[in-house]
Design an enzyme around this catalytic site. Sequence first.
Site, short mmCIF file in Angstrom:
data_model
loop_
_atom_site.label_atom_id
_atom_site.label_comp_id
_atom_site.label_asym_id
_atom_site.label_seq_id
_atom_site.Cartn_x
_atom_site.Cartn_y
_atom_site.Cartn_z
N ASP B 130 20.81 -4.92 -91.82
CA ASP B 130 19.71 -5.12 -90.89
C ASP B 130 18.39 -5.39 -91.61
OD1 ASP B 130 17.30 -3.79 -89.42
OD2 ASP B 130 18.73 -4.27 -87.84
N TRP B 157 18.50 -5.58 -85.38
CA TRP B 157 19.59 -6.57 -85.54
C TRP B 157 20.94 -5.89 -85.45
CZ3 TRP B 157 17.41 -10.68 -84.29
CH2 TRP B 157 16.14 -10.99 -84.74
N ASP B 158 21.05 -4.70 -86.02
CA ASP B 158 22.30 -3.94 -85.88
C ASP B 158 22.62 -3.68 -84.41
OD1 ASP B 158 23.14 -3.61 -88.53
OD2 ASP B 158 22.03 -1.75 -88.80
N LEU B 159 21.61 -3.23 -83.69
CA LEU B 159 21.83 -2.86 -82.29
C LEU B 159 22.18 -4.08 -81.44
CD1 LEU B 159 18.80 -0.45 -82.09
CD2 LEU B 159 21.21 0.24 -81.88
N GLY B 162 25.64 -5.12 -82.21
CA GLY B 162 26.62 -4.22 -81.60
C GLY B 162 26.83 -4.51 -80.12
#
Lengths: 400, 400
Positions: B130, B157-159, B162
């Site tokens: 991220d 960005w991770d979220l 996901g």
Amino acid sequence: MYNLLDGLRIIEASSFVASPTAGLYCAQFGAEVIRVDQIGGGPDYHRWPVTDAKDSLYWENLNRAKKSVALDLASPKGREMLQELVRATGQFITNFPADGFLSHAKLAERRADLVTVRIMGWADGAPALDYTVNNAVGYPLITGQGPEPVNHVLPAWDLLTGAYAAFAMLAAIRKREQTGIGSEVRIPLSDVAIGTAANLGGLAEVLHNNADRPRLGNAVYGLFGRDFVTKDSVRTMIVVVTHRQWANLVAALGLRSAVEAVETQEGVSFAADDGLRFEHRRGLFPLFEKAIGALSYDQMEAKLDEAGVVHSAYRTMWEAAHNPRLVGDNPIFSACSANPSGFAYPAAGALGTIPQMERSDAKPAPRNGQHSEEILSTALGLSSGEIARLIDSGTVGIAK
Amino acid sequence: MYNLLDGLRIIEASSFVASPTAGLYCAQFGAEVIRVDQIGGGPDYHRWPVTDAKDSLYWENLNRAKKSVALDLASPKGREMLQELVRATGQFITNFPADGFLSHAKLAERRADLVTVRIMGWADGAPALDYTVNNAVGYPLITGQGPEPVNHVLPAWDLLTGAYAAFAMLAAIRKREQTGIGSEVRIPLSDVAIGTAANLGGLAEVLHNNADRPRLGNAVYGLFGRDFVTKDSVRTMIVVVTHRQWANLVAALGLRSAVEAVETQEGVSFAADDGLRFEHRRGLFPLFEKAIGALSYDQMEAKLDEAGVVHSAYRTMWEAAHNPRLVGDNPIFSACSANPSGFAYPAAGALGTIPQMERSDAKPAPRNGQHSEEILSTALGLSSGEIARLIDSGTVGIAK
């Protein structure tokens, strides 16, 4: 564009970022997403960034590959037609108020199995925006060096809410396919924000510690990660997430004995503990600043790549836009010259890539009302004469 | 917890934020999500924030409502068992490498209709996180007051990756249900980041202007929005997204004639143009600073609420955690005392709310290996004797 969702038709009545994003993701996976907008465009139709002619580069990217029906939503007839389009279609994405003419209960009166996904501000219907929920849950006060709060520029809550809404739409459709039962999924930005703070352990953290997390500037919480500057002044983010990366990084920078000295002094071992590397960052960072500051960017890059350590120089967005790996040679982008603005530039398609399927080029956004006649004919079964009368009376708009 | 996805079983082999988030969203909507981890936990099992006993508050929140199977993934037998679990189940979420023992091609050898959703760093398999993709696409250099880049704290960005992965999983399953054909959807963080910069019009903007966006501090780009400070020193974000809100705000603060003076001087009208309010912010902001600085927070809040203008004071996360509207009285939270850490605190459930369905309480995360025996029996049909031998040989782990 992939055709994972072909055969799925969705009505979208929405504005701003979250709700259009949900429709965009569905459209890029092949759903037929039909925006229904006020004739002349909704409140976000001219939102910045804009071209010299004031065409919105924001709108034409968040609405790619969708169709557009334009109605006079201030008129009872226009509102009724939107209701009928939703009922005829059975799937609806919106950020209109929960209690207005697009309430799920009203729409489901003659379409009991309707699936509605509704993006909201607060769960009780009070308004909220990305930039207000962000500061309501605490992130700006732990961003940057302080003491002032720092807002994010990326509308992260809008985007996350949009992606979650696309997921919720398919989950609710799956349920309906198995049971025949429709539903409304309400997704308030405020719940996405506070729920995410909980999911990441942030709420548990402040409750456990009975204190807020201190500001860390550009350091990453709980592990070894920060920005460092090379001899030739390139600022680079370096993050260590595995023990092997740590060992490799220390070796690559010739820091073994220096790091061991910190370990001896502090009575700890960094080899297998992310948290200790974070706790003792004040002892460690200066070693790495010095070692990286003695290398050119090219030298550092070679060493870190060989060590398998994750790093990236800071770039401006202009630089990113001209980076071949990110854009020019990236297959998620394709040329798109048919944008409503007339400006031609690389257009993004689906964010996911399916090696087994062919990716087709990104499509342009529609012009306001471009598909009014087609959709009123195919979805509502109106004759061309009826449609012509609705256009003449100002209830239906068509693209100029 | 809602049961939208009941009957759907998913194997998850993952770590960090993006991939566990995808599984979490599915689990909170009722899917049976089975994490398969290294015995003793994967690389993120002790990630901060942690309790005094070093139990991860991060891990136990990103993995709520999942089951846990523990295998020795360094051994050929353990790897083979994970492969068999994926094949037996048919749905797989992972951030393991695309070309390793969990490659889609290998897994699909005896499960042709497998659906794999794989989260990656770069599309070519190079690592990224991220915090590295964020600076690769340009956001830190337009965040804050400058001149230094400012990293985000929220792993946006991770979220987003996901949530998009959860959506992609259901889209690919839908396709399989209609055609019998499985697929792998690869979702690189780098593509999510640069594709989102494109979706928001950011790439088009820098290409059109041939220049980067200037830093705006806490001001919002393209409309009237910024933080202001009240007489009693409460910093509050105020954002105007409709023309009616603008008119109401100007009237509520008694700024009609002052704003008209700016309009006359600049030869513009702000009534129906977000962009002009942004372009002329240097003339407008001082008027609002003064008007808001003359009001107490309570006075300002009353005026803005009556005017329908969106605003929110900045809060710390500790304050957010103790805010009844956000947490204490919010039905997405429920008490959860069975957390692996033993620490009891409000736990978030599904981010979406379905008025037609009953929400059940948030469930705790599993302990490592808690469901090994159950899943190896039900999914792989192993006998209790076989499972006992695998435990004795160190191939299978069970919760202590």
